[in-house]
Scaffold this motif. Structure first.
Motif, PDB file in Angstrom:
ATOM      1  N   LEU A  64      23.649 116.960 -99.337  1.00 42.86           N
ATOM      2  CA  LEU A  64      24.394 118.014-100.033  1.00 42.86           C
ATOM      3  C   LEU A  64      23.840 119.384 -99.695  1.00 42.86           C
ATOM      4  O   LEU A  64      24.587 120.362 -99.559  1.00 42.86           O
ATOM      5  N   VAL A  65      22.514 119.470 -99.557  1.00 42.27           N
ATOM      6  CA  VAL A  65      21.876 120.739 -99.193  1.00 42.27           C
ATOM      7  C   VAL A  65      22.246 121.118 -97.770  1.00 42.27           C
ATOM      8  O   VAL A  65      22.593 122.268 -97.490  1.00 42.27           O
ATOM      9  N   LEU A 100      25.170 111.608-116.991  1.00 40.97           N
ATOM     10  CA  LEU A 100      26.414 110.882-116.712  1.00 40.97           C
ATOM     11  C   LEU A 100      27.472 111.152-117.768  1.00 40.97           C
ATOM     12  O   LEU A 100      28.674 111.042-117.506  1.00 40.97           O
ATOM     13  N   THR A 101      27.048 111.530-118.982  1.00 43.31           N
ATOM     14  CA  THR A 101      28.010 111.794-120.053  1.00 43.31           C
ATOM     15  C   THR A 101      28.872 113.020-119.761  1.00 43.31           C
ATOM     16  O   THR A 101      29.862 113.254-120.457  1.00 43.31           O
ATOM     17  N   ARG A 102      28.483 113.802-118.770  1.00 50.04           N
ATOM     18  CA  ARG A 102      29.286 114.981-118.418  1.00 50.04           C
ATOM     19  C   ARG A 102      30.626 114.589-117.803  1.00 50.04           C
ATOM     20  O   ARG A 102      31.525 115.412-117.681  1.00 50.04           O
ATOM     21  N   GLU A 103      30.721 113.336-117.371  1.00 47.49           N
ATOM     22  CA  GLU A 103      31.958 112.809-116.786  1.00 47.49           C
ATOM     23  C   GLU A 103      32.433 113.649-115.608  1.00 47.49           C
ATOM     24  O   GLU A 103      33.617 113.979-115.471  1.00 47.49           O
ATOM     25  N   VAL A 104      31.502 114.035-114.773  1.00 46.03           N
ATOM     26  CA  VAL A 104      31.812 114.775-113.554  1.00 46.03           C
ATOM     27  C   VAL A 104      30.939 114.205-112.447  1.00 46.03           C
ATOM     28  O   VAL A 104      29.830 113.723-112.696  1.00 46.03           O
ATOM     29  N   GLU A 105      31.447 114.202-111.219  1.00 52.61           N
ATOM     30  CA  GLU A 105      30.676 113.694-110.093  1.00 52.61           C
ATOM     31  C   GLU A 105      29.451 114.582-109.868  1.00 52.61           C
ATOM     32  O   GLU A 105      29.528 115.806-109.997  1.00 52.61           O
ATOM     33  N   PHE A 106      28.335 113.962-109.509  1.00 55.33           N
ATOM     34  CA  PHE A 106      27.110 114.737-109.283  1.00 55.33           C
ATOM     35  C   PHE A 106      27.299 115.736-108.152  1.00 55.33           C
ATOM     36  O   PHE A 106      26.736 116.839-108.184  1.00 55.33           O
ATOM     37  N   THR A 107      28.079 115.371-107.145  1.00 50.21           N
ATOM     38  CA  THR A 107      28.298 116.300-106.032  1.00 50.21           C
ATOM     39  C   THR A 107      28.931 117.603-106.525  1.00 50.21           C
ATOM     40  O   THR A 107      28.517 118.695-106.137  1.00 50.21           O
ATOM     41  N   SER A 108      29.928 117.487-107.404  1.00 54.89           N
ATOM     42  CA  SER A 108      30.593 118.680-107.943  1.00 54.89           C
ATOM     43  C   SER A 108      29.647 119.477-108.837  1.00 54.89           C
ATOM     44  O   SER A 108      29.703 120.711-108.876  1.00 54.89           O
ATOM     45  N   PHE A 109      28.784 118.764-109.555  1.00 54.76           N
ATOM     46  CA  PHE A 109      27.848 119.424-110.473  1.00 54.76           C
ATOM     47  C   PHE A 109      26.737 120.140-109.715  1.00 54.76           C
ATOM     48  O   PHE A 109      26.308 121.236-110.106  1.00 54.76           O
ATOM     49  N   VAL A 111      26.481 121.204-106.321  1.00 52.10           N
ATOM     50  CA  VAL A 111      26.731 122.218-105.289  1.00 52.10           C
ATOM     51  C   VAL A 111      26.605 123.653-105.822  1.00 52.10           C
ATOM     52  O   VAL A 111      25.997 124.501-105.153  1.00 52.10           O
ATOM     53  N   PRO A 112      27.128 123.984-107.017  1.00 46.84           N
ATOM     54  CA  PRO A 112      26.920 125.351-107.532  1.00 46.84           C
ATOM     55  C   PRO A 112      25.444 125.706-107.695  1.00 46.84           C
ATOM     56  O   PRO A 112      25.053 126.859-107.462  1.00 46.84           O
ATOM     57  N   TYR A 113      24.614 124.744-108.091  1.00 43.46           N
ATOM     58  CA  TYR A 113      23.173 124.997-108.210  1.00 43.46           C
ATOM     59  C   TYR A 113      22.570 125.285-106.832  1.00 43.46           C
ATOM     60  O   TYR A 113      21.770 126.206-106.661  1.00 43.46           O
TER      61      TYR A 113
END
Length: 280
Positions: A64-65, A100-109, A111-113
């Motif tokens: 991802l980086v 995981l409770t955020r119900e969003v893919e880690f990739t989407s979470f 990349v902004p970071y």
């Protein structure tokens, strides 16, 4: 997951032992990441198994980086190495904050970071404000011309003299001079000379948008929905998002398992989200 991509051996924790996590294919990394995040939430921080899960997540998602850094491939190899390094900081921050409770893919979470750390790197090491390329080049030419004429004339050269030496119109010399002010910036915390109290800083005199104002409408819509929840559900919401307790801590207070708390929070968030969408 294909066995040709990663060879795994079961550990005592139930997690697969991955030989070289950095070589896991991105598609497999997404599936494995969910497994590792699930186990990470149940492990005690600081234990060897916790460190194994966290470190594996970091290495598995290094792609991802590299993906985020690819947009800056026009930079030199040395700078690209720095970009990847600061991107890794963003990846680690994302891993430590993801649930995981955020119900969003880690990739989407994540990349902004990652991109955020890269942009911060450019902000701290580049021009203080965006300046067109031609003016950046003109600034360097202006610096050389000013030094040459100052030595030759024994004084500060005029705009006309600089214009003749640089073979540029006078208005472009003026633009280049203004652009040079964008190369360095002053800290907003720096003290202002001549202030009455002797301690005032530039930031004290600059207004700022209140980003919280954009949330007011959402808060108004959400308040009646939360009031309709029963007392225990409201308490869970308060503990999780106001007191910022972990799922484990909430489970201890309720006398239930962490997994049960995770399911409760997911159900509550889905209910509130559906209500917000209906309102809009």
């Amino acid at each position: 997951m294909t066995t040709t991509t990663v060879e795994t051996v079961e550990r005592s924790t139930g997690l697969p032992d991955i030989g070289d996590p950095s070589k896991v294919a991105p598609k497999d990394a997404r599936e494995l990441s969910r497994l590792f995040f699930d186990r990470l939430s149940k492990l005690e921080e600081g234990t060897p198994d916790y460190q194994y899960a966290r470190n594996t997540l970091i290495e598995m998602n290094m792609s991802l980086v590299r993906f985020a850094a690819a947009r800056f491939r026009s930079r030199g190899p040395e700078e690209m190495e720095d970009i990847v390094q600061v991107g890794m900081i963003g990846l680690i921050k994302a891993i430590d904050r993801f649930e995981l409770t955020r119900e969003v893919e880690f990739t989407s979470f994540s990349v902004p970071y990652i991109v955020g750390e890269m942009k911060r790197f450019f902000r701290d090491t580049s021009w203080a404000v965006h300046v067109p390329r031609r003016l950046q080049e003109a600034r360097m030419q202006l610096a050389r011309a000013t030094e040459e004429l100052s030595t030759r004339l024994g004084r500060t050269p005029t705009t006309k003299e600089l214009s003749e030496l640089m073979n540029l119109p006078e208005d472009e010399v003026v633009e280049a001079r203004l652009a040079s002010n964008g190369y360095n910036s002053s800290s907003l915390d720096a003290a202002i000379n001549g202030s009455e109290d002797g301690e005032s800083a530039l930031a004290d005199f600059i207004g700022a948008d209140d980003t919280a104002l954009s949330l007011v409408e959402d808060f108004h819509a959400l308040a009646p929905m939360i009031s309709e929840l029963d007392e225990r559900d409201r308490q869970i919401i308060h503990w999780r998002f106001v007191d910022e307790l972990t799922q484990k801590e909430i489970g201890e207070r309720l006398g239930v398992s962490q997994m049960h708390v995770s399911r409760l929070i997911s159900r509550l968030l889905a209910r509130l989200r559906e209500g917000m969408l209906t309102e809009s």
